[in-house]
Scaffold this motif. Structure first.
Motif, short mmCIF file in Angstrom:
data_model
loop_
_atom_site.label_atom_id
_atom_site.label_comp_id
_atom_site.label_asym_id
_atom_site.label_seq_id
_atom_site.Cartn_x
_atom_site.Cartn_y
_atom_site.Cartn_z
N VAL A 610 38.20 -0.48 25.15
CA VAL A 610 38.27 -1.20 26.42
C VAL A 610 37.00 -1.01 27.22
O VAL A 610 36.44 -1.96 27.79
N PRO A 615 37.82 -6.10 24.51
CA PRO A 615 38.92 -7.03 24.79
C PRO A 615 38.47 -8.37 25.38
O PRO A 615 39.26 -9.32 25.43
N TRP A 616 37.21 -8.46 25.83
CA TRP A 616 36.73 -9.76 26.33
C TRP A 616 36.77 -10.82 25.23
O TRP A 616 36.74 -12.01 25.52
N MET A 635 43.67 -6.02 30.44
CA MET A 635 42.71 -5.17 29.74
C MET A 635 41.34 -5.18 30.43
O MET A 635 40.71 -4.13 30.62
N ASN A 636 40.86 -6.37 30.82
CA ASN A 636 39.50 -6.45 31.35
C ASN A 636 39.41 -6.11 32.83
O ASN A 636 38.34 -5.76 33.32
N GLN A 638 41.03 -3.63 33.99
CA GLN A 638 41.23 -2.18 34.05
C GLN A 638 40.14 -1.38 33.35
O GLN A 638 40.36 -0.22 32.98
N GLN A 639 38.97 -1.96 33.20
CA GLN A 639 37.87 -1.17 32.63
C GLN A 639 37.57 0.04 33.50
O GLN A 639 37.28 1.12 32.99
N PHE A 642 40.15 2.79 32.71
CA PHE A 642 39.89 3.52 31.46
C PHE A 642 38.66 4.42 31.59
O PHE A 642 38.63 5.51 31.01
#
Length: 672
Positions: A610, A615-616, A635-636, A638-639, A642
Motif C-alpha cells: 500500500v 493499489p493505484w 486503499m489509496n 489510507q496510505q 499504513f
C-alpha cells in the motif's frame, strides 16, 4: 457679414447669405474652418493641420470632436471629421487672440467678390441623405460615444451609458441603408456592439426572455453589419478579421469565377464547407457571397438551457456559437448540405449525447441538422439550411451516491489525520543514525497537500469552476503534487529494496544509502519537469470541469504515463523484496534473528504494497465495478494510515518514546 482664412500667404474669403445670416456666431466661426479646408484642399492634402481660431467654441469642438450643447456645431464638426478622415493625417485646433488674427479678421469684413465659389446646398443635402446613418449613428460604450463611418475616435460625453443606449444602437444598425461599409467601421461598431451587450447581460442574466431578445437583436445587428462588407466582384474576393468577441470570414464570387470550389472558411474553433459556386450558378447575375461568423461570447445570451429537451438532463455548450448567411444573394437556396466542423471547447463526456442545433427565434432545435462525425476533439455537423448553429451535449445527471460521497469524505479525512501524525512522529521522535526517513517525510508532505487540496477543491467546486485561471492553477498544482508523491513512492521502493538486499550486513554495517539532498532533487525535479513540459506543450490541457487534467488529445497521459512507469517499477521491486526477504530471513543467524522479528518484518513488507502505491493499479479497473471502486478508495486514501502503522506504531523505539510521552502527560495531569 463675411468669412476669411489664411494659409501660408494664401487667402480665402466669402459672404454669408440667406438663412446663415441668422446663425449663431459660433456656428459661423466653425463653418469658416470647414469652408477654408475645402478651399485649401490641394495645399493641405495628406498633412497634419493645426487650425488657429480666435473663437474658443470652435477650438473646443474640433479638439473634442463634437459635443451635445449645440446641434448646429455638432453637425458641422461631423462634416469636418468626415472630410479630415479622407484628406488629412490629423486635425487639431488652438486658440489665438483676436489681435493676432488680424489678416483673417480683415478678410471676414470684406464684401464677397464676384464669382466666389460655394457648395451647392441641394448637392450637399443629397450626399448627406445618402449617408444619413453617419449623422444618426452613435455607438455608446463605457461613458463614451463613437461616430462610425470613416471615424473611430471617441467623443467623451457628460452622461453615463445606459441599457437604453444599447437598444438605440441596435435599432440604428438595423436602419442603416448604405450598401457597403469600410472594414474599419464594421470592426469598430461590432466591437462596441458586443461590449455593450456584455454590459447589458449583467442586468438581464436572470431573465430568459430578456436574454433571448438581446441575443436575437445582437445576431441581427452583427449579420447586418457583416453583410455591408459584401461588394460586387467579377471573380472572387474575401474579407476576414478577428475581434476579441467574434471572428468573421466573408467570401464573394462573381460571374467570371474560375474556381470549382471555394476554400474552406476557417476560424479558431470552427470551419464551414459550402458549395458557393453552385449557389452562384443558380443566381441570374452569377454571383453569391457567404458570411461566416464565430461568436466567442454568444452562449452567454443564447444559453444551452434553451435547448428544450427533457428537464432531467444537463445541457452543455460544446462549441462556440456560429452563424452562416448568404448576404446580397438573390437566390439563397442551397445546392447541397453545408458541413460545419466544430471544435470542442469543453471536456468531452463519452457518455453524453451530442446534438447539432440551430437557433429558431427563442430556442435551440435540431431540425435539418445532424452529426456526421465526432471524436473527443471535434464534431462535424451537416445542415440543409443556413442559420445560427451550435453544438450542445446532453448528459444525464450523475446519480448522487450519498454513501460513496460520505465514504470518500471520511476516508480522505482519516488519511489526512494519519499523514499528519506520521509527519509529527518523524519530526519529533529520535531515530537511530542508520534510518533514512527523507523519502517517507516527503511522501507524506506531497500526498497530504495533494489530498487536502483535492478535497477542498471538490467541496468548493461550484465557486472555483467559474474562475478559469484559478481552476487551471489548481489542476497544475495537483498534477505536480500527485506526481511528486509517486516519485517519492518509487524512491522509497528503491531504498527498501537496497535495505532488504543488505539485511545480512545490518549487524556489522549501518549506513545511509543516498544523501538527503540528492533524494530531494530527484523527488521534486522529476515532477516539476513533467509538469513544465506539459504546460509548455499544451497549456489548455488543465482545468477540466473538476479542476483536474483534461482528457483532450490524450493529455491525461502526462499524468498516467509517469504513474504507469512508477507503478510497474514499484511492483517489480515489491516482488523482488519479498523474494529477497524470504531468502535472507532463512539464512540469518540467531543474533540477527533476535534483532529482527521475522513476522513483524514480513508484515511491514506486505504493508509496503500500500505504501508504495501499488493499489493505484486498481484505478484502471474500477469503471464497471462498485466493489473495486470502494477498495480503490479505501486503499489509496489510507496510505498515510499504513505509513503511520509501519514506521511509527510497529517501531519499537518509537513505541517506547510514545510510552514515555504518555507517562509524562499522565503524571502531569495527576500532579494538577
Amino acid at each position: 457679414m463675411a468669412w476669411g482664412a489664411m494659409f501660408n500667404g494664401h487667402a480665402a474669403s466669402g459672404s454669408w447669405t440667406g438663412p446663415r445670416l441668422q446663425w449663431h456666431v459660433n456656428c459661423l466661426e466653425l463653418l469658416t474652418v470647414r469652408l477654408a479646408l475645402h478651399h485649401f484642399r490641394a495645399l493641405l492634402e495628406g498633412r497634419h493641420l493645426l487650425v488657429q481660431s480666435d473663437n474658443t467654441a470652435t477650438v473646443a469642438y474640433i479638439n473634442r470632436q463634437g459635443s451635445l450643447r449645440s446641434s448646429c456645431m455638432s453637425k458641422l464638426t461631423r462634416h469636418l471629421l468626415l472630410w479630415n478622415q479622407d484628406h488629412l493625417r490629423s486635425l487639431r485646433a488652438v486658440h489665438i487672440p483676436g489681435k493676432l488674427n488680424r489678416a483673417a479678421d480683415e478678410l471676414s469684413r470684406q464684401p464677397s467678390r464676384p464669382g466666389e465659389w460655394r457648395l451647392d446646398p441641394e448637392m450637399v443635402q443629397l450626399i448627406w441623405e445618402l449617408f444619413r446613418y453617419a449623422q444618426e449613428l452613435f455607438v455608446c460604450y463605457g461613458g463614451q460615444q463613437r461616430l462610425s463611418h470613416w471615424i473611430v475616435d471617441t467623443i467623451v460625453l457628460d452622461y453615463q451609458t445606459t441599457g437604453q443606449c444599447g437598444n438605440n444602437l441596435l435599432d440604428q444598425i438595423a436602419n442603416i441603408t448604405a450598401e457597403v461599409l469600410p472594414l474599419t467601421d464594421v470592426k469598430t461598431i461590432l466591437d462596441v456592439v458586443f461590449n455593450t451587450s456584455e454590459k447589458a447581460l449583467v442586468s438581464s442574466s436572470a431573465d430568459p426572455n430578456k436574454l433571448v431578445s438581446d441575443g436575437n437583436r445582437v445576431l441581427k445587428a452583427s449579420e447586418k453589419l457583416v453583410s455591408l462588407l459584401v461588394k460586387p466582384t467579377d471573380t472572387t474576393a474575401n474579407v476576414s478579421f478577428t475581434l476579441d468577441t467574434v471572428e468573421v470570414e466573408v467570401f464573394m464570387v462573381g460571374q467570371n469565377v474560375t474556381l470549382d470550389k471555394i476554400p474552406r472558411l476557417d476560424t479558431t474553433n470552427s470551419s464551414v464547407d459550402i458549395d458557393l459556386i453552385g449557389i452562384a450558378k443558380n443566381n441570374s447575375d452569377g454571383s453569391a457571397a457567404v458570411a461566416f461568423m464565430s461568436y466567442n461570447t454568444m452562449e452567454n445570451l443564447l444559453k444551452p438551457d434553451f435547448f428544450n429537451t427533457s428537464n432531467d438532463t444537463i445541457k452543455t455548450m460544446m462549441s462556440t456559437v456560429i452563424s452562416a448567411t448568404l448576404p446580397k444573394t438573390t437566390n439563397p437556396k442551397l445546392t447541397k448540405p453545408v458541413n460545419f466542423t466544430l471544435k470542442h471547447i469543453r471536456e468531452f463526456d463519452p457518455s453524453g449525447s451530442l446534438f447539432c442545433v440551430y437557433w429558431n427565434i427563442s430556442e435551440w432545435i435540431v431540425d435539418g441538422c445532424s452529426v456526421l462525425e465526432t471524436n473527443s476533439r471535434f464534431t462535424v455537423c451537416s445542415c440543409v439550411h443556413l442559420s445560427t448553429f451550435a453544438l450542445i451535449m446532453q448528459t444525464s445527471p450523475s446519480e448522487s451516491d450519498s454513501l460513496m460521497e460520505l465514504l470518500n469524505l471520511v476516508c480522505v479525512i482519516v488519511g489526512l489525520v494519519f499523514f499528519s501524525l506520521a509527519l509529527l512522529t518523524f519530526a519529533l521522535c529520535q531515530w537511530s543514525p542508520g534510518v533514512n526517513n527523507v523519502a517517507r517525510i516527503n511522501l507524506c508532505v506531497s500526498l497530504l497537500l495533494a489530498h487536502l487540496l483535492f478535497l477542498l477543491t471538490q467541496q468548493f467546486l461550484i465557486r472555483i469552476r467559474p474562475q478559469k485561471v484559478l481552476c487551471d492553477v489548481i489542476s497544475g498544482v495537483l498534477h505536480f503534487l500527485f506526481l511528486s508523491g509517486f516519485v517519492w513512492m518509487s524512491i522509497e521502493a528503491v531504498l527498501l529494496f537496497i535495505c532488504v538486499k543488505n539485511l545480512s550486513q545490518i549487524s556489522s554495517k549501518k549506513r545511509e544509502v543516498l544523501s538527503s539532498g540528492f533524494l530531494c532533487v530527484i523527488g521534486y525535479t522529476v515532477a516539476l519537469v513533467v509538469v513544465s513540459v506539459s504546460v509548455g506543450l499544451f497549456p489548455e490541457g488543465y482545468g477540466s470541469k473538476h479542476c483536474w487534467i483534461k482528457i483532450d488529445k490524450g493529455f491525461i497521459w502526462s499524468f498516467l504515463g509517469p504513474v504507469c512507469v512508477i507503478l510497474a517499477l514499484n511492483t517489480i521491486l515489491f516482488i523482488n523484496i519479498i523474494i529477497n526477504l524470504n531468502s535472507t530471513l532463512k539464512n540469518l543467524n540467531a543474533e540477527v534473528s533476535q534483532m529482527k522479528q521475522t513476522k513483524i518484518m514480513a508484515f511491514k513488507t506486505l504493508a509496503q504494497f500500500v505504501v508504495l502505491g501499488c493499489p493505484w493499479i486498481l484505478g484502471f479497473f474500477t469503471k464497471d465495478s462498485k466493489t473495486l471502486e470502494i477498495l480503490f478508495l479505501i486503499m489509496n486514501s489510507q496510505q498515510g494510515t499504513f505509513i503511520f502503522l509501519v514506521y511509527c506504531v510497529l517501531n519499537e523505539e518509537v513505541r517506547q518514546q510514545y510510552r514515555k510521552c504518555f507517562r509524562c502527560l499522565c503524571c502531569g495531569r495527576k500532579q494538577h
